[in-house]
Design an enzyme around this catalytic site. Structure first.
Site, mmCIF file in Angstrom:
data_model
loop_
_atom_site.group_PDB
_atom_site.id
_atom_site.type_symbol
_atom_site.label_atom_id
_atom_site.label_comp_id
_atom_site.label_asym_id
_atom_site.label_seq_id
_atom_site.Cartn_x
_atom_site.Cartn_y
_atom_site.Cartn_z
ATOM 1 N N LYS A 26 0.593 -1.296 0.213
ATOM 2 C CA LYS A 26 -0.005 -0.402 0.220
ATOM 3 C C LYS A 26 1.054 1.115 -0.039
ATOM 4 C CE LYS A 26 -2.726 0.737 3.654
ATOM 5 N NZ LYS A 26 -2.299 1.830 4.190
ATOM 6 N N ARG A 31 3.009 6.090 -3.330
ATOM 7 C CA ARG A 31 4.416 6.853 -3.522
ATOM 8 C C ARG A 31 4.219 6.611 -5.072
ATOM 9 N NH1 ARG A 31 4.233 5.911 1.448
ATOM 10 N NH2 ARG A 31 5.646 7.371 3.679
ATOM 11 N N GLY A 100 -5.072 8.293 5.129
ATOM 12 C CA GLY A 100 -4.281 8.964 5.920
ATOM 13 C C GLY A 100 -3.330 9.439 5.014
ATOM 14 N N ARG A 128 -8.645 11.603 13.044
ATOM 15 C CA ARG A 128 -7.206 12.057 13.118
ATOM 16 C C ARG A 128 -6.063 13.117 13.208
ATOM 17 N NH1 ARG A 128 -5.685 6.690 9.226
ATOM 18 N NH2 ARG A 128 -3.175 6.728 10.056
ATOM 19 N N SER A 173 7.052 9.424 11.654
ATOM 20 C CA SER A 173 5.871 9.488 10.888
ATOM 21 C C SER A 173 6.399 9.233 9.592
ATOM 22 C CB SER A 173 5.360 10.209 11.145
ATOM 23 O OG SER A 173 4.226 9.756 10.047
ATOM 24 N N ASP A 321 2.192 -0.763 12.039
ATOM 25 C CA ASP A 321 0.791 -1.581 12.110
ATOM 26 C C ASP A 321 0.203 -2.983 11.921
ATOM 27 O OD1 ASP A 321 0.093 1.657 10.508
ATOM 28 O OD2 ASP A 321 0.891 0.480 8.801
ATOM 29 N N ARG A 394 -7.262 -3.298 9.108
ATOM 30 C CA ARG A 394 -6.131 -4.480 10.063
ATOM 31 C C ARG A 394 -7.146 -5.282 11.629
ATOM 32 N NH1 ARG A 394 -2.413 -3.384 7.088
ATOM 33 N NH2 ARG A 394 -1.837 -0.951 6.277
HETATM 34 C C1 S3P Z 1 2.314 5.023 6.639
HETATM 35 C C2 S3P Z 1 2.856 5.073 7.389
HETATM 36 C C3 S3P Z 1 2.387 4.824 8.800
HETATM 37 C C4 S3P Z 1 1.974 3.797 8.498
HETATM 38 C C5 S3P Z 1 0.372 3.937 7.779
HETATM 39 C C6 S3P Z 1 0.965 3.812 6.100
HETATM 40 C C7 S3P Z 1 2.962 5.217 5.331
HETATM 41 O O1 S3P Z 1 2.052 5.932 9.490
HETATM 42 O O2 S3P Z 1 0.874 3.157 10.206
HETATM 43 O O3 S3P Z 1 -0.398 2.367 7.807
HETATM 44 O O4 S3P Z 1 2.531 5.207 3.835
HETATM 45 O O5 S3P Z 1 3.334 6.695 5.676
HETATM 46 P P1 S3P Z 1 1.913 7.066 10.454
HETATM 47 O O6 S3P Z 1 3.267 8.455 9.516
HETATM 48 O O7 S3P Z 1 1.325 8.031 10.416
HETATM 49 O O8 S3P Z 1 3.220 6.527 11.359
#
Ligand code: S3P
Length: 436
Positions: A26, A31, A100, A128, A173, A321, A394
């Site tokens: 994912k 990206r 997110g 969030r 993050s 995750d 999840r």
């Molecule tokens: C992700 C980063 C993580 C992860 C999310 C995917 C990403 O989140 O929990 O499922 O693709 O950059 P955080 O950046 O909030 O830790």
């Protein structure tokens, strides 16, 4: 058996045997969409994750004038418009659904566009925190208004050029880091992002593959603005975060022997393998190669009794995750497992500490919720129960694997949310189950 469009019943029993190529990663698919869209020319994304979250990123860039189409082989063909060619959308609204990653990364790109946009998400995403990106992007010069200072919808008006900043992120993050690196492409000067612990590094690897010069020093990444991206062929490996459910399923279900093909074992993502090995798991690395700058491994997993483990903040970004499925593994391990430094889990698609503790306890497990983690004493036999996924993909998959080893049927409400990251989950679970 399906009860309704959103409820699933898991009948217990059986082993997991055979082979699975888990769904494409994912994070890498998101990206690939972003970097292809920002390149000038045609890129190909081979094995993209065609699931709700990544479709949100693709749709967002279509709104900005990028052409993303599926070819007869199922690849996504992206005709990028370069850093400065994105089009002001007819409507300013960009809907990010549950994702997110879409919202936080596109905020970085839109901060460098000379037009207004409005970023919205579903109920979960709207709860969030966004201040972690809003504050640094404002410091770079973007105008952003967030509900209550931190929540979507975000009203954003970009500035060109942005000003480079040095940002010390209080949380590890990858979404924050990636947002700021993308904004940094539109900035004058060198943007630096430092995090307390290193988060997943796909953005850094993929920007470098697209020809962007960046400096990576463990927890610090910097890049100079104004660099252009070259179109690429991206080949997306299987997602270790999706493989995790079947890895733990095969460890827990007696008689299991499962081969998971093509799994991305990037060292910033493979914390689950390290923890399961500490718990006594037998996971053989069968074939390893590097493709598209990412390590890929076939993993052979056999049923094995597990013992408790203690882990904390230092490894958290490498398995963030996977905490819910590791919590399930701990309910079947001998002794008391402690998971600490996991307070970020409360800010994911749901409060994963509360919901996983409640769900597993309803099945008879001994899970104590701590402010920053979980204390789990095992092994405890599990019994079937009616569980709510809280719309969190999840959690739905964790409860499904729990249902496999429980006594009696488990009903999972809101089970369709697996489509966020693993659209074939229910079919794969049925296909790989063998009555032993
Ligand atoms: C992700 C980063 C993580 C992860 C999310 C995917 C990403 O989140 O929990 O499922 O693709 O950059 P955080 O950046 O909030 O830790």
């Amino acid at each position: 058996m399906t009860l309704s469009t959103s409820s699933r019943v898991v009948v217990p029993g059986g082993a997991l045997r055979g082979e699975l190529r888990p769904p494409p990663d994912k994070s890498i698919t998101h990206r690939a969409v972003f970097l292809s869209s920002l390149s000038q020319g045609t890129s190909r994304i081979v094995h993209p994750l065609k699931a709700d979250d990544c479709e949100r990123s693709a749709e967002a860039f279509r709104t900005l004038g990028v052409s993303i189409e599926t070819n007869p082989e199922g690849d996504w063909i992206v005709v990028g418009r370069g850093l400065y060619g994105l089009r002001e959308p007819a409507s300013d609204l960009i809907y990010c659904g549950n994702s997110g990653t879409t919202l936080r990364l596109i905020a970085g790109v839109l901060s460098g566009q000379p037009f207004s946009s409005k970023l919205m998400g579903d109920k979960s995403l709207s709860g969030r925190p966004m201040d972690r990106i809003v504050k640094p992007l404002q410091k770079m010069g973007a105008e952003i208004r967030a509900r209550k200072g931190s929540f979507a919808p975000l009203h954003l008006h970009g500035r060109r050029p942005l000003q480079a900043i040095e940002w010390i992120s209080p949380v590890p993050s990858a979404q924050v880091k990636s947002c700021l690196l993308l904004a940094g492409l539109y900035a004058e000067g060198t943007t630096i992002v430092e995090e307390p612990l290193r988060s997943r590094d796909h953005t850094e690897r993929m920007l470098a593959a697209a020809g962007v010069r960046l400096t990576v020093e463990e927890r610090r990444v910097s890049l100079q603005g104004g660099q252009s991206l070259k179109p690429q062929d991206w080949v997306v490996p299987s997602d270790i975060s999706s493989a995790a459910f079947f890895i733990v399923g095969a460890l827990l279900a007696p008689g299991s022997e499962l081969m998971l093909r093509n799994v991305n074992t990037n060292p910033t993502r493979d914390g689950i393998l390290e923890i399961l090995e500490k718990m006594g798991a037998s996971i053989q690395h069968e074939r390893s190669l590097v493709s598209g700058g990412e390590p890929i491994t076939d993993l052979l997993v056999r049923h094995r009794g597990l013992k408790a483990v203690v882990f904390g903040a230092e490894i958290m970004p490498r398995l963030v995750d996977e905490v819910p499925i590791l919590a399930l593994a701990a309910t079947q391990a001998e002794g008391t497992t402690e998971i600490r430094g996991a307070e970020e889990l409360r800010l994911k698609e749901s409060d994963r500490l509360t919901h996983v503790a409640q769900g597993l306890n309803k099945m008879g497990a001994h899970v104590e919720e701590l402010p920053d983690g979980l204390r789990i004493t095992g092994p405890t036999p599990l019994r079937g129960a009616v569980l709510d996924s809280a719309g969190d993909h999840r959690l739905a998959m964790t409860f499904a694997i729990a249902g496999l080893i429980a006594r009696g049927e488990t009903e999972i409400d809101n089970a369709d949310c697996v489509d966020i990251s693993f659209p074939t989950f229910w079919q794969d679970l049925e296909r790989l189950r063998v009555q032993s």
